[in-house]
Scaffold this motif. Structure first.
Motif, PDB file in Angstrom:
ATOM      1  N   LEU A  55      -1.905 -18.128  -3.329  1.00 19.51           N
ATOM      2  CA  LEU A  55      -2.915 -19.139  -3.620  1.00 19.51           C
ATOM      3  C   LEU A  55      -3.811 -18.600  -4.728  1.00 19.51           C
ATOM      4  CD1 LEU A  55      -4.003 -20.208   0.012  1.00 19.51           C
ATOM      5  CD2 LEU A  55      -2.621 -21.542  -1.594  1.00 19.51           C
ATOM      6  N   PRO A  56      -4.225 -19.431  -5.672  1.00 19.04           N
ATOM      7  CA  PRO A  56      -5.078 -18.949  -6.766  1.00 19.04           C
ATOM      8  C   PRO A  56      -6.513 -18.715  -6.313  1.00 19.04           C
ATOM      9  CG  PRO A  56      -4.733 -21.302  -6.979  1.00 19.04           C
ATOM     10  CD  PRO A  56      -3.877 -20.852  -5.824  1.00 19.04           C
ATOM     11  N   LEU A  57      -7.148 -17.714  -6.898  1.00 22.09           N
ATOM     12  CA  LEU A  57      -8.589 -17.514  -6.701  1.00 22.09           C
ATOM     13  C   LEU A  57      -9.300 -18.277  -7.819  1.00 22.09           C
ATOM     14  CD1 LEU A  57     -10.929 -16.176  -5.191  1.00 22.09           C
ATOM     15  CD2 LEU A  57     -10.675 -14.208  -6.684  1.00 22.09           C
ATOM     16  N   PRO A  68      -6.594  -8.004 -11.452  1.00 20.00           N
ATOM     17  CA  PRO A  68      -7.624  -9.030 -11.331  1.00 20.00           C
ATOM     18  C   PRO A  68      -7.000 -10.349 -10.886  1.00 20.00           C
ATOM     19  CG  PRO A  68      -7.108  -8.652 -13.646  1.00 20.00           C
ATOM     20  CD  PRO A  68      -6.312  -7.660 -12.860  1.00 20.00           C
ATOM     21  N   LEU A  69      -7.530 -10.954  -9.813  1.00 15.22           N
ATOM     22  CA  LEU A  69      -6.940 -12.182  -9.288  1.00 15.22           C
ATOM     23  C   LEU A  69      -7.252 -13.423 -10.120  1.00 15.22           C
ATOM     24  CD1 LEU A  69      -7.411 -11.744  -5.431  1.00 15.22           C
ATOM     25  CD2 LEU A  69      -5.363 -11.350  -6.790  1.00 15.22           C
ATOM     26  N   PRO A  70      -8.490 -13.614 -10.601  1.00 14.90           N
ATOM     27  CA  PRO A  70      -8.736 -14.826 -11.391  1.00 14.90           C
ATOM     28  C   PRO A  70      -7.886 -14.824 -12.661  1.00 14.90           C
ATOM     29  CG  PRO A  70     -10.812 -13.775 -10.749  1.00 14.90           C
ATOM     30  CD  PRO A  70      -9.714 -12.802 -10.456  1.00 14.90           C
ATOM     31  N   LYS A  71      -7.246 -15.954 -12.897  1.00 10.03           N
ATOM     32  CA  LYS A  71      -6.421 -16.120 -14.109  1.00 10.03           C
ATOM     33  C   LYS A  71      -5.259 -15.133 -14.177  1.00 10.03           C
ATOM     34  CE  LYS A  71     -10.158 -18.029 -16.982  1.00 10.03           C
ATOM     35  NZ  LYS A  71     -11.346 -17.812 -16.167  1.00 10.03           N
ATOM     36  N   LEU A  72      -4.801 -14.619 -13.025  1.00  7.60           N
ATOM     37  CA  LEU A  72      -3.644 -13.724 -13.032  1.00  7.60           C
ATOM     38  C   LEU A  72      -2.405 -14.527 -13.446  1.00  7.60           C
ATOM     39  CD1 LEU A  72      -2.651 -10.813 -12.294  1.00  7.60           C
ATOM     40  CD2 LEU A  72      -2.021 -11.736 -10.061  1.00  7.60           C
ATOM     41  N   PRO A  73      -1.791 -14.191 -14.576  1.00  4.36           N
ATOM     42  CA  PRO A  73      -0.639 -14.990 -15.016  1.00  4.36           C
ATOM     43  C   PRO A  73       0.539 -14.823 -14.068  1.00  4.36           C
ATOM     44  CG  PRO A  73      -0.955 -13.084 -16.452  1.00  4.36           C
ATOM     45  CD  PRO A  73      -2.119 -13.114 -15.518  1.00  4.36           C
ATOM     46  N   ALA A  74       1.353 -15.873 -13.984  1.00  6.46           N
ATOM     47  CA  ALA A  74       2.495 -15.854 -13.067  1.00  6.46           C
ATOM     48  C   ALA A  74       3.425 -14.679 -13.349  1.00  6.46           C
ATOM     49  CB  ALA A  74       3.258 -17.176 -13.166  1.00  6.46           C
ATOM     50  N   THR A  75       3.495 -14.251 -14.608  1.00  2.83           N
ATOM     51  CA  THR A  75       4.385 -13.141 -14.964  1.00  2.83           C
ATOM     52  C   THR A  75       3.920 -11.816 -14.380  1.00  2.83           C
ATOM     53  OG1 THR A  75       3.148 -12.895 -17.044  1.00  2.83           O
ATOM     54  CG2 THR A  75       5.175 -14.206 -17.109  1.00  2.83           C
ATOM     55  N   VAL A  77       2.371 -11.584 -11.299  1.00  2.00           N
ATOM     56  CA  VAL A  77       2.351 -11.633  -9.830  1.00  2.00           C
ATOM     57  C   VAL A  77       3.399 -10.695  -9.211  1.00  2.00           C
ATOM     58  CG1 VAL A  77       2.734 -13.124  -7.821  1.00  2.00           C
ATOM     59  CG2 VAL A  77       1.301 -13.917  -9.716  1.00  2.00           C
ATOM     60  N   PRO A  78       4.642 -10.641  -9.733  1.00  4.83           N
ATOM     61  CA  PRO A  78       5.611  -9.715  -9.140  1.00  4.83           C
ATOM     62  C   PRO A  78       5.169  -8.256  -9.205  1.00  4.83           C
ATOM     63  CG  PRO A  78       6.727 -11.298 -10.561  1.00  4.83           C
ATOM     64  CD  PRO A  78       5.263 -11.461 -10.799  1.00  4.83           C
ATOM     65  N   TYR A  79       4.431  -7.892 -10.271  1.00  5.51           N
ATOM     66  CA  TYR A  79       3.961  -6.503 -10.397  1.00  5.51           C
ATOM     67  C   TYR A  79       2.863  -6.205  -9.379  1.00  5.51           C
ATOM     68  CZ  TYR A  79       6.666  -6.600 -14.682  1.00  5.51           C
ATOM     69  OH  TYR A  79       7.696  -6.719 -15.577  1.00  5.51           O
ATOM     70  N   LEU A  80       1.992  -7.194  -9.122  1.00  5.47           N
ATOM     71  CA  LEU A  80       1.006  -7.051  -8.049  1.00  5.47           C
ATOM     72  C   LEU A  80       1.712  -6.834  -6.714  1.00  5.47           C
ATOM     73  CD1 LEU A  80      -1.719  -7.350  -6.509  1.00  5.47           C
ATOM     74  CD2 LEU A  80      -1.386  -9.832  -6.656  1.00  5.47           C
ATOM     75  N   ARG A  81       2.703  -7.668  -6.436  1.00  3.73           N
ATOM     76  CA  ARG A  81       3.355  -7.616  -5.115  1.00  3.73           C
ATOM     77  C   ARG A  81       4.161  -6.342  -4.907  1.00  3.73           C
ATOM     78  NH1 ARG A  81       4.974 -14.043  -4.657  1.00  3.73           N
ATOM     79  NH2 ARG A  81       2.813 -14.781  -4.537  1.00  3.73           N
ATOM     80  N   ARG A  82       4.553  -5.690  -6.005  1.00  2.00           N
ATOM     81  CA  ARG A  82       5.234  -4.396  -5.856  1.00  2.00           C
ATOM     82  C   ARG A  82       4.283  -3.313  -5.366  1.00  2.00           C
ATOM     83  NH1 ARG A  82       8.973  -4.335 -11.338  1.00  2.00           N
ATOM     84  NH2 ARG A  82       9.736  -6.457 -11.025  1.00  2.00           N
ATOM     85  N   ARG A  83       2.978  -3.522  -5.550  1.00  4.38           N
ATOM     86  CA  ARG A  83       1.988  -2.563  -5.045  1.00  4.38           C
ATOM     87  C   ARG A  83       1.602  -2.860  -3.592  1.00  4.38           C
ATOM     88  NH1 ARG A  83      -1.376  -0.051  -8.412  1.00  4.38           N
ATOM     89  NH2 ARG A  83      -1.166   1.536  -6.813  1.00  4.38           N
ATOM     90  N   LEU A  84       2.086  -4.002  -3.078  1.00  6.58           N
ATOM     91  CA  LEU A  84       1.723  -4.460  -1.738  1.00  6.58           C
ATOM     92  C   LEU A  84       2.937  -4.456  -0.824  1.00  6.58           C
ATOM     93  CD1 LEU A  84      -0.287  -7.692  -2.709  1.00  6.58           C
ATOM     94  CD2 LEU A  84      -1.153  -5.350  -2.509  1.00  6.58           C
ATOM     95  N   GLY A  85       2.678  -4.333   0.494  1.00  7.94           N
ATOM     96  CA  GLY A  85       3.676  -4.630   1.495  1.00  7.94           C
ATOM     97  C   GLY A  85       3.176  -5.834   2.273  1.00  7.94           C
ATOM     98  N   ILE A  86       4.051  -6.801   2.523  1.00  6.00           N
ATOM     99  CA  ILE A  86       3.643  -8.021   3.227  1.00  6.00           C
ATOM    100  C   ILE A  86       4.514  -8.174   4.464  1.00  6.00           C
ATOM    101  CG2 ILE A  86       3.266 -10.506   3.037  1.00  6.00           C
ATOM    102  CD1 ILE A  86       3.217 -10.107  -0.042  1.00  6.00           C
ATOM    103  N   VAL A  87       3.861  -8.294   5.622  1.00  2.00           N
ATOM    104  CA  VAL A  87       4.565  -8.412   6.905  1.00  2.00           C
ATOM    105  C   VAL A  87       4.228  -9.773   7.502  1.00  2.00           C
ATOM    106  CG1 VAL A  87       4.836  -7.471   9.231  1.00  2.00           C
ATOM    107  CG2 VAL A  87       4.514  -5.917   7.295  1.00  2.00           C
ATOM    108  N   PHE A  88       5.240 -10.588   7.706  1.00  2.00           N
ATOM    109  CA  PHE A  88       5.054 -11.927   8.256  1.00  2.00           C
ATOM    110  C   PHE A  88       5.387 -11.947   9.747  1.00  2.00           C
ATOM    111  CE2 PHE A  88       6.414 -12.444   3.802  1.00  2.00           C
ATOM    112  CZ  PHE A  88       5.348 -13.179   3.301  1.00  2.00           C
ATOM    113  N   GLN A  89       4.813 -12.931  10.442  1.00  2.00           N
ATOM    114  CA  GLN A  89       5.086 -13.084  11.873  1.00  2.00           C
ATOM    115  C   GLN A  89       6.524 -13.535  12.110  1.00  2.00           C
ATOM    116  OE1 GLN A  89       2.303 -15.684  13.824  1.00  2.00           O
ATOM    117  NE2 GLN A  89       3.530 -15.904  15.663  1.00  2.00           N
TER     118      GLN A  89
END
Length: 227
Positions: A55-57, A68-75, A77-89
């Protein structure tokens, strides 16, 4: 100075054009553990989705893992998510692939090269979650707790600085939930920050940490004011 993996300042969290949380200001330090609680519909999942740029900030300032989340270009986003681990229910494992193939799919998608390196990384994360013997099994042949461990292994593949977990014990019985919490504690002790949304207040009592509460459109912080 301690590095923050999350910083939000006066952020508005939106869901379907509606503001669900306003004036959100908090930071999470590298290696910290924090719970996110609140009633259904109070904004927990929307906050997590904002943090991993689903979701956009649109209002306020925010950075996650240095992005930076505001105005983060779609290109980006994958680099951000590589720094994160996401665990879904609900696990979201690929049902037509083995456990190892599920993990290799992520490594291939995130640009890993070299067959030997990828196989070693898969082995390492499965060992970390106690499931090395399950590499060649199909997800439907695993228990709910084992499937959640695979999801956690998948989240750890790129050695994230931050693990975002959305109700990771929501579908699990108390004994299995305890084992997942002990695994999270090991991951956290090794240096990964964790922000975990949960409805399970017994876990909060048994494994006490800082608590962020979504309530009446605000985010309350246990380290700043009484809940």
């Amino acid at each position: 100075m301690t590095e923050n993996v999350i910083e939000l300042h006066d952020a508005t969290i939106m869901q379907e054009q509606q503001a669900v949380l306003q004036g959100v200001t908090f930071s999470l330090e590298k290696g910290a553990f924090c719970y996110l609680v609140g009633r259904t519909g109070s904004g927990k999942s929307s906050l997590l989705k904002t943090l991993y740029a689903d979701l956009p900030l649109q209002s306020g300032m925010g950075t996650v893992a240095g992005f930076p989340l505001p105005k983060l270009p779609a290109t980006k986003v994958p680099y951000l998510r590589r720094r994160l681990g996401i665990v879904f229910q609900d696990f979201q494992l690929l049902s037509d692939r083995t456990v190892a193939e599920n993990l290799l799919f992520v490594l291939n998608a995130t640009g890993w090269k070299g067959k030997a390196q990828k196989q070693q990384r898969v082995s390492d994360v499965l060992t970390q979650v106690g499931l090395n013997s399950a590499a060649n099994r199909m997800p439907h042949r695993l228990s709910g707790g084992e499937q959640q461990r695979v999801v956690i292994a998948r989240a750890m593949l790129n050695e994230p600085v931050l693990l975002l977990a959305d109700e990771p014990t929501g579908n699990l019985d108390p004994e299995v939930s305890d084992s997942i919490m002990r695994l999270f504690a090991e991951i956290n002790n090794a240096g990964t920050a964790i922000l975990m949304a949960t409805h399970n207040f017994q876990l909060l009592e048994k494994y006490p940490h800082r608590v962020l509460t979504c309530k009446d459109g605000e985010l309350l912080d246990s380290t700043r004011q009484p809940q």
